[in-house]
Scaffold this active site. Structure first.
Site, PDB file in Angstrom:
ATOM      1  N   SER A   1      30.337 -32.445 -29.530  1.00  0.00           N
ATOM      2  CA  SER A   1      31.600 -33.130 -29.253  1.00  0.00           C
ATOM      3  C   SER A   1      31.383 -34.643 -29.284  1.00  0.00           C
ATOM      4  CB  SER A   1      32.129 -32.714 -27.877  1.00  0.00           C
ATOM      5  OG  SER A   1      33.055 -33.679 -27.436  1.00  0.00           O
TER       6      SER A   1
ATOM      7  N   HIS B   1      32.618 -31.740 -33.636  1.00  0.00           N
ATOM      8  CA  HIS B   1      33.823 -31.446 -32.843  1.00  0.00           C
ATOM      9  C   HIS B   1      34.500 -32.772 -32.498  1.00  0.00           C
ATOM     10  CE1 HIS B   1      36.189 -28.914 -30.061  1.00  0.00           C
ATOM     11  NE2 HIS B   1      36.122 -29.939 -29.214  1.00  0.00           N
TER      12      HIS B   1
ATOM     13  N   ASP C   1      37.438 -34.626 -30.713  1.00  0.00           N
ATOM     14  CA  ASP C   1      38.418 -34.455 -29.635  1.00  0.00           C
ATOM     15  C   ASP C   1      39.513 -35.498 -29.736  1.00  0.00           C
ATOM     16  OD1 ASP C   1      37.537 -32.211 -28.035  1.00  0.00           O
ATOM     17  OD2 ASP C   1      35.758 -33.417 -27.582  1.00  0.00           O
TER      18      ASP C   1
ATOM     19  N   MET D   1      42.943 -36.816 -28.205  1.00  0.00           N
ATOM     20  CA  MET D   1      43.722 -36.750 -26.953  1.00  0.00           C
ATOM     21  C   MET D   1      44.838 -37.788 -26.998  1.00  0.00           C
ATOM     22  SD  MET D   1      40.727 -36.370 -24.145  1.00  0.00           S
ATOM     23  CE  MET D   1      39.301 -35.299 -24.398  1.00  0.00           C
TER      24      MET D   1
ATOM     25  N   HIS E   1      39.913 -30.862 -32.644  1.00  0.00           N
ATOM     26  CA  HIS E   1      40.528 -30.243 -31.467  1.00  0.00           C
ATOM     27  C   HIS E   1      41.657 -31.158 -30.990  1.00  0.00           C
ATOM     28  CE1 HIS E   1      39.817 -29.006 -26.961  1.00  0.00           C
ATOM     29  NE2 HIS E   1      40.977 -28.591 -27.413  1.00  0.00           N
TER      30      HIS E   1
ATOM     31  N   MET F   1      44.259 -32.170 -28.600  1.00  0.00           N
ATOM     32  CA  MET F   1      44.809 -32.044 -27.244  1.00  0.00           C
ATOM     33  C   MET F   1      46.021 -32.969 -27.192  1.00  0.00           C
ATOM     34  SD  MET F   1      41.159 -31.926 -25.377  1.00  0.00           S
ATOM     35  CE  MET F   1      40.381 -32.586 -26.849  1.00  0.00           C
TER      36      MET F   1
ATOM     37  N   MET G   1      38.829 -22.924 -23.674  1.00  0.00           N
ATOM     38  CA  MET G   1      38.400 -24.068 -22.870  1.00  0.00           C
ATOM     39  C   MET G   1      37.736 -23.541 -21.600  1.00  0.00           C
ATOM     40  SD  MET G   1      39.099 -26.864 -24.460  1.00  0.00           S
ATOM     41  CE  MET G   1      38.375 -27.832 -23.136  1.00  0.00           C
TER      42      MET G   1
ATOM     43  N   ASP H   1      34.293 -24.457 -25.130  1.00  0.00           N
ATOM     44  CA  ASP H   1      34.245 -25.924 -25.037  1.00  0.00           C
ATOM     45  C   ASP H   1      34.398 -26.361 -23.581  1.00  0.00           C
ATOM     46  OD1 ASP H   1      34.501 -28.655 -25.472  1.00  0.00           O
ATOM     47  OD2 ASP H   1      36.471 -28.524 -26.439  1.00  0.00           O
TER      48      ASP H   1
HETATM   49  C1  DX5 Z   1      37.180 -31.765 -23.088  1.00  0.00           C
HETATM   50  C2  DX5 Z   1      36.809 -31.771 -24.564  1.00  0.00           C
HETATM   51  C3  DX5 Z   1      35.420 -31.321 -24.785  1.00  0.00           C
HETATM   52  C4  DX5 Z   1      34.387 -32.162 -24.084  1.00  0.00           C
HETATM   53  C5  DX5 Z   1      33.135 -31.373 -23.873  1.00  0.00           C
HETATM   54  O1  DX5 Z   1      38.483 -32.116 -22.944  1.00  0.00           O
HETATM   55  O2  DX5 Z   1      37.659 -30.925 -25.290  1.00  0.00           O
HETATM   56  O3  DX5 Z   1      35.130 -31.190 -26.157  1.00  0.00           O
HETATM   57  O4  DX5 Z   1      34.095 -33.334 -24.744  1.00  0.00           O
HETATM   58  O5  DX5 Z   1      32.237 -32.154 -23.181  1.00  0.00           O
HETATM   59  P1  DX5 Z   1      31.074 -31.548 -22.279  1.00  0.00           P
HETATM   60  O6  DX5 Z   1      30.202 -30.726 -23.178  1.00  0.00           O
HETATM   61  O7  DX5 Z   1      30.394 -32.753 -21.727  1.00  0.00           O
HETATM   62  O8  DX5 Z   1      31.742 -30.695 -21.224  1.00  0.00           O
HETATM   63 ZN    ZN Z   2      37.059 -30.302 -27.382  1.00  0.00          ZN
END
Ligand code: DX5
Ligand code: ZN
Length: 228
Positions: A10, A35, A37, A39, A68, A70, A139, A177
């Site tokens: 990630s 990955h 992320d 947001m 991903h 979000m 998740m 994740d």
């Molecule tokens: C959380 C993200 C994850 C996160 C995982 O909202 O979707 O991808 O970065 O991080 P770790 O492995 O540190 O929990």
């Molecule tokens: Zn993620």
């Protein structure tokens, strides 16, 4: 185990001031997926990166971009991310009203469709769309931040999803994740996970090649712990 286990680091825990170099380092370490992320400050409290950054990273990377989202109403941005170079687009079931339509849109635009579920969201919500999902992301923390603790009940949820997929005769991959570490990797794979996402437990422990090998070794070998 008989199936390929993938580690998808990630980028949330990567050094954002040197993202291009980080991507190159992942590729050199033999990693196949990244990955990403995304947001929006609405679906989750945090704000991260958008399609422009994905497009910039795409120029110098052959990694499989596992995006991903979000994001509230992700259907608004699916095309932008695919045009920017996303190989897979994962939307949250909680964030899109017409999930089937959104998954079809992703597929029609040429990317792999995937759906993510927050820890408390029941598997029932994806039962009917399972065959059209390339991957389901469970998740194991409430999304928004890296470095949180794995929520234990998700282990049962993984087993239930594995049983649902097998019963449907589907090929859908299971991704987990949040709070994934070398310590729980073997249990996760045994429960049915194909793709492990790791942020903090990966990027904080260079060199990446060694960390990647360690994750996979532990994930694939129940008795591997003593090897490291
Ligand atoms: C959380 C993200 C994850 C996160 C995982 O909202 O979707 O991808 O970065 O991080 P770790 O492995 O540190 O929990
Ligand atoms: Zn993620």
């Amino acid at each position: 185990m008989g199936r390929e286990i993938i580690l998808s680091p990630s980028l949330l825990s990567a050094d954002f001031s040197r993202l291009g170099e980080e991507m190159a380092a992942l590729e050199e370490a033999g990693i196949k997926w990244a990955h990403i992320d995304v947001m929006d400050g609405m679906f989750v409290p945090n704000i991260t990166i958008g399609p422009l950054v994905v497009q910039a990273l795409r120029k110098n990377s052959k990694l499989f971009f596992d995006c991903h989202l979000m994001v509230e109403k992700p259907e608004r941005y699916v095309k932008d991310f695919i045009d920017a170079g996303a190989d897979l687009v994962c939307v949250h079931a909680e964030a899109t009203t017409h999930l089937e339509r959104t998954l079809t849109l992703i597929e029609d635009l040429g990317a792999k469709p995937a759906v993510a579920l927050n820890p408390a969201t029941p598997l029932e919500s994806i039962k009917y769309v399972l065959p059209q999902c390339y991957m389901v992301l469970l998740m194991s923390v409430n999304p928004g931040f890296g470095g949180q603790m794995f929520i234990p009940f998700v282990m049962d949820k993984i087993r239930e999803l594995r049983a649902m997929i097998d019963a449907a005769g589907a090929k859908t991959l299971i991704q987990v994740d949040g709070g994934v570490t070398p310590e729980n990797a073997a249990d996760l794979v045994e429960a049915g996970v194909d793709v492990l996402v790791s942020g903090s437990a990966f990027f904080k422990f260079p060199p990446y090649k060694k960390r990647h090998e360690m994750f996979l070794f532990l994930a694939e070998n129940r008795f591997g712990q003593n090897g490291f």
